[in-house]
Write an enzyme that holds these catalytic residues in place. Structure first.
Site, PDB file in Angstrom:
ATOM      1  CB  THR A 108      -0.939  -0.011   1.228  1.00 16.31           C
ATOM      2  OG1 THR A 108      -1.756  -1.183   1.143  1.00 16.31           O
ATOM      3  CG2 THR A 108      -1.805   1.223   1.281  1.00 16.31           C
ATOM      4  CB  SER A 165       3.733  -6.408  -0.423  1.00 15.07           C
ATOM      5  OG  SER A 165       3.356  -6.581   0.926  1.00 15.07           O
ATOM      6  CG  HIS A 219       1.837  -9.423   3.619  1.00 19.33           C
ATOM      7  ND1 HIS A 219       0.567  -9.945   3.529  1.00 19.33           N
ATOM      8  CD2 HIS A 219       1.756  -8.151   3.159  1.00 19.33           C
ATOM      9  CE1 HIS A 219      -0.254  -9.017   3.051  1.00 19.33           C
ATOM     10  NE2 HIS A 219       0.440  -7.929   2.823  1.00 19.33           N
ATOM     11  CB  THR A 227      13.819   4.500  12.672  1.00 15.78           C
ATOM     12  OG1 THR A 227      14.253   5.765  13.186  1.00 15.78           O
ATOM     13  CG2 THR A 227      14.772   3.403  13.109  1.00 15.78           C
ATOM     14  CB  CYS A 265      -9.406  -4.411   1.044  1.00 10.00           C
ATOM     15  SG  CYS A 265      -7.648  -4.414   0.831  1.00 10.00           S
TER      16      CYS A 265
HETATM   17  N1  PLP Z   1      -1.483  -4.450  -4.355  1.00  9.21           N
HETATM   18  C1  PLP Z   1      -1.979  -5.669  -4.563  1.00  9.21           C
HETATM   19  C2  PLP Z   1      -2.151  -6.177  -5.954  1.00  9.21           C
HETATM   20  C3  PLP Z   1      -2.336  -6.480  -3.471  1.00  9.21           C
HETATM   21  O1  PLP Z   1      -2.839  -7.686  -3.684  1.00  9.21           O
HETATM   22  C4  PLP Z   1      -2.162  -5.959  -2.171  1.00  9.21           C
HETATM   23  C5  PLP Z   1      -2.586  -6.751  -0.979  1.00  9.21           C
HETATM   24  O2  PLP Z   1      -3.645  -7.344  -0.941  1.00  9.21           O
HETATM   25  C6  PLP Z   1      -1.623  -4.678  -2.010  1.00  9.21           C
HETATM   26  C7  PLP Z   1      -1.291  -3.947  -3.126  1.00  9.21           C
HETATM   27  C8  PLP Z   1      -1.387  -4.079  -0.652  1.00  9.21           C
HETATM   28  O3  PLP Z   1      -0.233  -4.623  -0.086  1.00  9.21           O
HETATM   29  P1  PLP Z   1       0.018  -4.535   1.497  1.00  9.21           P
HETATM   30  O4  PLP Z   1      -0.941  -5.500   2.130  1.00  9.21           O
HETATM   31  O5  PLP Z   1       1.439  -4.965   1.666  1.00  9.21           O
HETATM   32  O6  PLP Z   1      -0.219  -3.138   1.902  1.00  9.21           O
END
Ligand code: PLP
Length: 392
Positions: A76, A204, A206, A242, A330
């Site tokens: 994000t 990302s 995770h 940081t 989400c």
């Molecule tokens: N972009 C995409 C395509 C995603 O699937 C996600 C997470 O579901 C994100 C951005 C957001 O990533 P983060 O959860 O690391 O903020």
């Protein structure tokens, strides 16, 4: 809760479990390397060395240069930084137009809306019924004041992979910057920033067995960017604050593991996904796959179940120990129709009867068999409850 229940986690696109090596690296860094990476003393330099190592591992995974990797708090923030940071840097040039695909993650779509409120002209690039954006359509939408084009590499709900290299070439011809949200492709398929030809790429940790709260934006050398967090001179003045050293160390190890296992894992997971998909299509009448069958990340399948409300099936599966998703993490938990399936032109019922199954590192054939065994009964039961006629 029934503790003897076999639990199946098929929601890797929402998030993934940590690889054991990652957990070890995170714990070690948190315990032993607690220094502030900006400090000049031994403790600081130890932490800085971890950041350097992680930066090199991330760069290697995407064929970039370590100096081009800016650590962030995740996908994000990377998407926000890419769009807001380049928008702010480009405003003085007079270019104030942004194009983003219709099936972007909310992290991009809502940032586009925020820029629109700031006076930016924004255009949505449509996708076809398989979820692919057309390079010809992009060519039509580009104007001389287009500053940024943002198209995701792989979609989180359907897994469709976009023709990024071609889209980037077309956007560059008109002088626009190109950002790709590669959060769902990095770690799953080879991602090479030079071959893709983009200027900015989000990832990302995770999503590929790294920790939550760590990610990166790859910024091609020479790209004009404004930092979106003001503060200290961290990350070469590009991201103040940081650094989260333990999480970033975990990201580095996850990147190294993903790079090492890529070919074998994508083949293994792809075979499991295909078996799952075939098992569902054969075992449950009235099912169809959403997305581009041959242009998908190997771990994802999105399937519509005719005459079934996805949310009800998701809950029924969960009661049987099987975790899947109705789409983006989400929006799960709500009855909102998927904006991705809507953009693909599907009727309302099809945007609300689709489930995403996403597999990964710890997925097994036994789990696939369990889902194939359980699903027909659950679907039949739910259809018995609704008793609506089968729609085409
Ligand atoms: N972009 C995409 C395509 C995603 O699937 C996600 C997470 O579901 C994100 C951005 C957001 O990533 P983060 O959860 O690391 O903020």
């Amino acid at each position: 809760m029934n503790d003897s229940l076999m639990r199946v986690y098929f929601d890797y696109n929402a998030t993934t479990p940590l690889a054991p090596e990652v957990l070890e690296a995170v714990v070690r860094a948190a315990r032993d390397e607690f220094g502030n990476a900006s400090s000049v003393h031994h403790f600081g330099q130890q932490a800085k060395a971890l950041l350097d190592e992680a930066r090199s591992s991330v760069a290697l995974l995407i064929s970039g240069d370590p100096s081009e990797v800016v650590f962030t708090s995740g996908g994000t923030e990377s998407d926000n930084f890419a769009l807001r940071g380049s928008a702010e840097a480009l405003e003085p040039t007079g270019r104030r137009h942004l194009i983003a695909s219709a099936i972007e993650h909310e992290a991009v779509l809502n940032t586009v809306k925020a820029l629109a409120r700031r006076g930016w002209r924004t255009t949505i690039l449509p996708v076809d019924s398989t979820g692919v954006a057309s390079p010809d359509r992009l060519r039509e939408l580009l104007t001389d004041d287009t500053a940024i084009v943002s198209v995701m590499h792989a979609n989180n709900e359907i897994g469709t992979i976009q023709p990024i290299a071609e889209l980037a070439r077309i956007a560059h011809e008109r002088g626009a910057l190109v950002h790709t949200d590669a959060v769902q492709s990095v770690g799953k398929i080879p991602v090479d920033v030079r071959a893709l030809g983009v200027d900015l790429l989000s990832l990302s940790a995770h999503k590929f067995n790294g920790p939550k709260g760590a990610g990166a934006l790859w910024v091609k050398r020479g790209t004009r960017m404004q930092s979106i967090l003001t503060g200290g001179k961290h990350e070469r003045n590009r991201r103040a604050g940081t650094e989260n050293v333990p999480a970033i160390a975990g990201l580095g190890v996850a990147a190294r593991l993903a790079a090492g296992k890529m070919a074998a894992e994508s083949a293994r997971v792809g075979a499991l996904r295909d078996r799952l998909e075939a098992g569902i299509l054969n075992g449950v009448p009235g099912t169809v796959v959403n997305g581009a069958p041959h242009l998908r990340v190997p771990n994802t399948t999105n399937i519509s179940f005719d005459r079934v409300e996805a949310e009800s099936l998701l809950i029924a599966l969960d009661l049987d120990g099987i975790a899947v998703s109705t789409g983006s993490a989400c929006s799960s938990g709500t009855l909102e129709p998927s904006h991705v399936l809507r953009a693909m032109g599907f009727a309302a019922h099809r945007t609300q009867n689709s489930l995403r199954f996403s597999l990964g590192l710890f997925s097994t054939g036994e789990e696939v068999d369990r889902v194939i065994e359980v699903l027909p009964r659950l679907v039949e039961k739910l259809r018995g409850l609704t008793r609506k006629p089968v729609s085409a």
